[in-house]
Design an enzyme around this catalytic site. Structure first.
Site, PDB file in Angstrom:
ATOM      1  N   ASP A 126       6.775   1.381   2.342  1.00 48.10           N
ATOM      2  CA  ASP A 126       5.888   0.240   2.469  1.00 48.10           C
ATOM      3  C   ASP A 126       4.492   0.612   1.989  1.00 48.10           C
ATOM      4  O   ASP A 126       3.858   1.520   2.527  1.00 48.10           O
ATOM      5  CB  ASP A 126       5.858  -0.168   3.945  1.00 48.10           C
ATOM      6  CG  ASP A 126       5.030  -1.403   4.161  1.00 48.10           C
ATOM      7  OD1 ASP A 126       5.316  -2.399   3.501  1.00 48.10           O
ATOM      8  OD2 ASP A 126       4.082  -1.342   4.954  1.00 48.10           O
ATOM      9  N   ASP A 166       8.917  -6.641   7.230  1.00 49.99           N
ATOM     10  CA  ASP A 166       8.622  -7.282   5.955  1.00 49.99           C
ATOM     11  C   ASP A 166       9.538  -8.479   5.749  1.00 49.99           C
ATOM     12  O   ASP A 166       9.097  -9.567   5.373  1.00 49.99           O
ATOM     13  CB  ASP A 166       8.855  -6.293   4.798  1.00 49.99           C
ATOM     14  CG  ASP A 166       7.679  -5.354   4.627  1.00 49.99           C
ATOM     15  OD1 ASP A 166       6.813  -5.346   5.523  1.00 49.99           O
ATOM     16  OD2 ASP A 166       7.631  -4.650   3.604  1.00 49.99           O
ATOM     17  N   THR A 207       3.014  -5.530  -0.808  1.00 49.20           N
ATOM     18  CA  THR A 207       1.781  -4.743  -0.744  1.00 49.20           C
ATOM     19  C   THR A 207       1.677  -3.787  -1.923  1.00 49.20           C
ATOM     20  O   THR A 207       0.597  -3.591  -2.469  1.00 49.20           O
ATOM     21  CB  THR A 207       1.733  -3.943   0.556  1.00 49.20           C
ATOM     22  OG1 THR A 207       2.979  -3.287   0.730  1.00 49.20           O
ATOM     23  CG2 THR A 207       1.491  -4.837   1.728  1.00 49.20           C
ATOM     24  N   THR A 208       2.819  -3.220  -2.328  1.00 44.66           N
ATOM     25  CA  THR A 208       2.771  -2.277  -3.443  1.00 44.66           C
ATOM     26  C   THR A 208       2.391  -2.990  -4.731  1.00 44.66           C
ATOM     27  O   THR A 208       1.553  -2.528  -5.498  1.00 44.66           O
ATOM     28  CB  THR A 208       4.127  -1.581  -3.613  1.00 44.66           C
ATOM     29  OG1 THR A 208       4.533  -1.079  -2.365  1.00 44.66           O
ATOM     30  CG2 THR A 208       4.034  -0.461  -4.596  1.00 44.66           C
TER      31      THR A 208
END
Lengths: 535, 553
Positions: free
Chosen positions: B63, B394, B96-97
């Site tokens: 994550d 997530d 998020t990445t």
């Protein structure tokens, strides 16, 4: 971590304590992780099987323990390396879930990682490897279910259960007495098992150890053993037809919880107070006596005055019984725990055939045995043995055996041990591998090789030639289409594990393969390690 | 000579680090790049995990937000990246990445402009313009699923959850877990969708597929006193009394003190105290409660009292769990037993204490007003479960968002490429420097498919060419082409292979990445004060106030 410089030659400080952090990436990271994990697995591999060796572990305080139990070994090794720690947790979660097979799971994970390393060298993407392992794992599990057999746990005086317990005990230091210990474990579990719900609450089996005597003296007490003695040496050592009064209040005047002080203004008041205190003792003993109780067990203490009074009133009593013991006794004798003297009623007393004090050897230590309880819900296994180390190891071994029996009560399907189940799965997985057209084929084939590693390791530990014996067993499995051919570790002359009666639970085997695959997958997915430099 | 020795004017504290101008912007961009490089390899279904050791704790994660957080970034500009990853995590929970990568790529594309002397504000303007257009197009491209039937909607949610789980450890069991996640979210009140009402409990041991969903509440057996085992452990349709009350024999007030003047009064004080606790217990029993849960401890006396009356009790239930029990059973938490009436009791279909792994768990199942769900996660190692929990988190967030927003786009880099194509096309129609900048924006968007392909070990240049060609053909057909990590060609229609993501995730990613890039571009000076604790470090170690060794003679 390497430093970066900007256009003016100044170093960037991007991360906190950047200079003290170490970073490993890519292939370097995989290899270091795999090697660390393999090191743990290698340590354990010599403990696998009936001829597996023990490890001696010395704790920082100098305590020595000798054990063969995988979970205990890795726990006491105090491993620091983060990846190796994953294997420790793997072993412990097998311990928590199944209780047995903790060595096997780590060895299998080690073999899988070994195979993964060669595959990585061939240039296969680590996620392809883990995908392949995953598919192979599914195949192996399915095959395990097809070769498993249901056993009748009731038949022949629970013979099957005893055999399974013997298999679990076979690799331990107590293996000489495995039959006796197995029987004890089976009886203990069946006593507390709820066969209708297939639920066994292991909290109800108390394992008490006492050094001295020999392992043969280990016995099952259909009741409870507590490490306490009568509060007064002149009290009777045995109470027959005991009516037990379980108290969680001390034999002393009740104290209000609120802060208090007593103002004594005259000598008469003082006398009155003294008399009142005396009266309390008398009343208390009377209340207990009146209810018909002939023994009192108290969670708290009482002073010598009360002790004397109890003796005079011929009421044997035990003090400082621990909370868990109180609970166990309550369960076993059907007693109700009584929080204060006013509430003692005859219905609340527990009943037991006898409560007696037993002495061990020449030492002055005594224990209290409560036997033939009204509703035997709790049992105690008293383990004896020559030294503390033996006793401790015997305790762990019996725990393993108990877990195996519990699992069989939950799910009565078994597979055969001696590496036969792994071999059968390996053959099946190998067949499957040829049907896969993509890169995963290699990984699946390696999975089969890793599974073969278990019988290999078994044979090695028994002093057999691993390659010859595994090859023989494998070819016989294929020729005779018999998934029960394994390694003849005990040299009994037959390799058919059904004849040798080496039983293992299906749930344990399944769990081993699944857990090992899971952890290997996790290790293979890590391509970057950031850690303080000194690690 | 003296005229050369200008007096230096000390404006700032000694040790203060100042850097300014264009060089500063370039330097900041480089720093951001370095941080983004760390998370780059986690993107996509073939993304890898990072193992980060902080002190004795080891975290293994995929994550982006978690990794960036654990890296302890101190560089001020690079910290912006950490912040946007966190905001993306809070806002939508996933992506998020990709947000981080996109921001870094936008900056990388801006670097040549800055070096060539284009004013940063012009770059910022161009990026803002491009973002505006991109968002417009994103809305236009997205597919509305609201009008479809309930079954279709559920399918869509499942697909979105699977896409979110694709890159995680749970990828191989994504069908199992997407089902779990969607069922859990469906349990919630559709108007509020409070994330806190989905509990995730971790129990080590077992296989991941042994994880299960409880349509109600599950929590670990709390600390219990002697007598607990004598309580019944199974109820059907029980009456559940929820308390925030200590049930123990203890002093009512901490500071109170009693003066006892006459010895005879002694017993009455003792009795009074017992009466207090017994009164409370009696009210509860009289009201007909069968299960008593309290946030505060339930003492041994109460435990035994309840055991005698066939009542189950558990003390020290955590706040979250009690709240969930309240929601699930429809009960109300009482802070006193005065006026306790059965209406405040909750109920559920079945209460049971069961063994899960090495723990015993209390399960409240089949709750009538169930607006809450609990996922019990199983797995081989502690770190494994923790990572699984983050992944499920997530997925839950994604499904929640999808539930609300109802709009999806195709993943696998398809939507980025499509927007990129559009922006390139648009760039040709504008004059001035903006043309270059919009073009760069379009190029930066390609980082997502490119990285996915790279991480999967595919030839990214070849794949990008194929994808650009497909998209350039235009129309409905080529629109949803993205990276295919399994097939031989490397590209496929990701919409028809069900790699779906909620539009909202992409929207938020684009916005925050652009904002972050603009923020970093507009910084032209950093003034960094020396750490205030440096002074203390300079002092000789040892006991304070002690003269240095050399002085003692």
């Amino acid at each position: 971590m390497s430093l970066a410089f900007d256009d003016y030659g100044r170093p960037y400080i991007i991360l906190r304590d950047q200079g003290q952090k170490k970073r490993m990436k890519g292939l370097e990271a995989y290899k270091s992780n795999i090697l660390a994990a393999k090191a743990v697995a290698n340590t354990l591999s010599s403990s696998l099987g009936p001829k597996g060796m023990d490890k001696m572990l010395v704790s920082p305080d100098g305590d020595v323990s000798v054990t063969n139990d995988g979970a205990t070994i890795v726990e006491k090794m105090e491993i620091q390396h983060p990846t190796a720690k994953l294997l420790v947790e793997l072993s412990q979660s097998q311990d928590a879930e199944i209780g047995d097979g903790t060595t096997g799971v780590v060895v299998l994970a080690g073999k899988l990682l070994e195979q993964a390393l060669t595959l990585l060298d061939k240039g296969i993407h680590p996620l392809k490897i883990s995908d392949g392992f995953d598919r192979a794992c599914d195949v192996a599990i399915k095959h395990l279910e097809t070769i498993s057999e249901e056993i009748d746990i009731q038949a022949n005086e629970h013979e099957a259960l005893i055999q399974a317990a013997c298999t679990a005990l076979g690799s331990k230091v107590v293996s000489k007495r495995k039959r006796e210990l197995g029987k004890i474990a089976v009886t203990a579990v069946l006593d507390v098992a709820d066969l209708a719900r297939r639920d066994v609450n292991l909290d109800l089996i108390k394992i008490q150890t006492k050094t001295g005597g020999s392992v043969e003296d280990t016995r099952l007490i259909s009741g409870i053993l507590i490490d306490k003695d009568m509060s007064h040496p002149q009290m009777p050592k045995e109470v027959k037809e005991a009516k037990i009064c379980l108290l969680t209040c001390p034999f002393e005047p009740p104290k209000p919880k609120t802060k208090h002080n007593i103002n004594i203004s005259s000598a008469e008041d003082y006398k009155k107070l003294y008399l009142q205190e005396q009266q309390y003792f008398v009343d208390m003993v009377k209340l207990v006596k009146d209810s018909g109780a002939n023994i009192a067990l108290c969670q708290w203490g009482f002073d010598d005055e009360a002790n004397h009074l109890l003796l005079q009133n011929e009421l044997p009593a035990v003090r400082w019984v621990s909370g868990t013991d109180v609970e166990l006794i309550a369960m076993a004798t059907g007693a109700r725990i009584i929080p204060r003297f006013q509430e003692i009623t005859p219905e609340k007393l527990g009943k037991a055939g006898s409560v007696k004090e037993v002495q061990f050897g020449t030492s002055n230590e005594r224990m209290l045995v409560i036997e033939n309880c009204q509703c035997t819900k709790a049992v105690t296994i008293l383990i004896r043995g020559g030294s503390q180390m033996i006793v401790d190891e015997a305790k762990r071994s019996i725990h393993d055996a108990i877990c195996v029996i519990r699992n069989l009560i939950k799910d009565n399907r078994i597979v055969y041990g001696g590496g036969s189940a792994e071999l059968a799965c390996a053959i099946q997985v190998l067949q499957y591998a040829d049907e896969v057209s993509s890169v995963e084929q290699y990984a699946i084939r390696s999975f089969a090789d890793a599974l073969e590693g278990i019988p290999n390791c078994l044979a090695d530990n028994c002093g057999l030639n691993p390659i010859t014996s595994v090859a023989q067993a494998k070819s016989r499995q294929l020729q005779e289409n018999n998934p029960r051919i394994g390694i003849d570790c005990m040299e009994l002359g037959t390799t058919d594990m059904k004849e040798q009666r080496i039983y293992e639970t299906l749930s344990s085997k399944k769990q081993q393969i699944q857990l090992a695959t899971q952890v290997v997958k996790m290790i293979l997915k890590i391509d970057d390690v950031i850690a303080p430099d000194d690690y | 000579m003296s005229q050369f020795l200008q007096p230096t004017i000390l404006l700032l504290r000694e040790g203060t680090d100042t850097s300014q101008g264009r060089a500063q912007i370039v330097s900041n961009i480089n720093a951001v790049q370095a941080v983004a490089d760390v998370v780059k390899s986690t993107l996509g279904p073939r993304g890898m995990d990072k193992m980060i050791q902080t002190g004795p704790k080891v975290t293994i994660s995929n994550d982006g937000a978690t990794i960036l957080n654990l890296l302890e970034v101190v560089h001020p500009a690079a910290r912006v990246l950490v912040d946007i990853a966190k905001s993306q995590d809070d806002e939508v929970g996933d992506g998020t990445t990709s947000t981080t990568l996109l921001a870094a790529e936008l900056l990388k594309e801006a670097k040549p402009f800055i070096e060539e002397g284009i004013h940063p504000q012009i770059v910022i303007q161009g990026y803002r313009k491009a973002l505006e257009l991109a968002l417009e197009k994103l809305e236009g491209f997205s597919i509305n699923i609201a009008k479809d039937s309930a079954q279709d909607k559920r399918d869509t949610l499942l697909k979105c959850a699977q896409t979110a789980l694709n890159s995680k450890l749970l990828a191989n069991t994504k069908h199992f877990f997407s089902e779990l996640v969607v069922s859990a979210v469906e349990k919630l009140d559709p108007n509020i969708l409070d994330r806190d009402l989905i509990g995730i409990k971790n129990v080590t041991g077992g296989s991941v597929t042994d994880s299960f969903l409880v349509d109600g509440v599950a929590f670990k057996k709390t600390f219990s006193y002697a007598g607990f085992e004598q309580q019944p452990k199974r109820f059907e349709n029980p009456k559940i009394c929820l308390l925030n009350l200590e049930l123990e024999l203890k002093s009512e007030k901490e500071n109170a003190e009693i003066r006892i003047e006459k010895p005879e009064e002694y017993q009455s004080i003792v009795d009074a105290e017992w009466a207090l606790i017994y009164e409370k217990l009696e009210i509860i029993v009289k009201a007909g409660a069968q299960i008593v849960l309290s946030k505060l401890p339930i003492g041994d006396l109460a435990t035994q009292y309840f055991a005698d009356r066939n009542i189950f009790c558990a003390g020290r239930v955590t706040q979250d769990d009690l709240l969930r029990v309240q929601k699930a059973t429809g009960g109300q938490v009482q802070t006193t037993v005065n006026g306790l009436n059965p209406e405040t009791f909750g109920t559920c279909g079945l209460f049971e204490e069961v063994q899960v792994g090495a723990e015993r768990y209390n399960l409240f199942k089949n709750c009538p007003q169930s607006r809450t769900a609990t996922i019990v996660l199983r797995g081989g190692a502690e770190q494994f479960i923790q990572e699984a929990e983050r992944s499920l988190n997530d997925a839950i967030m994604i499904v929640r968002r999808c539930f609300k927003a109802n709009k999806i786009v195709a993943g696998g880099g398809a939507i980025e490429l499509e927007i990129s194509r559009f922006l390139r096309h648009y760039a040709r129609s504008v004059t001035g420097k903006t043309q270059y900048i919009v073009n760069s924006y379009a190029k930066a968007l390609e980082v997502i498919p490119r990285t996915i392909a790279e991480n999967a070990g595919l030839n990214s240049i070849e794949i990008m060419n194929k994808l650009r060609q497909k998209h350039a053909q235009g129309g409905e057909e080529g629109r949803w082409y993205g990276v295919d990590i399994n097939g031989a060609s490397g590209v496929c229609d990701t919409h028809s292979s069900f790699v779906w993501e909620p539009t909202l995730v992409k929207r938020n990613a684009l916005c925050s990445a652009t904002e972050a890039a603009c923020a970093i571009l507009s910084i032209d000076e950093t003034v960094k004060n020396p750490k205030s604790d440096q002074d203390t470090k300079m002092k000789p170690k040892g006991q304070p106030g002690r003269p240095p060794m050399g002085m003692r003679r």
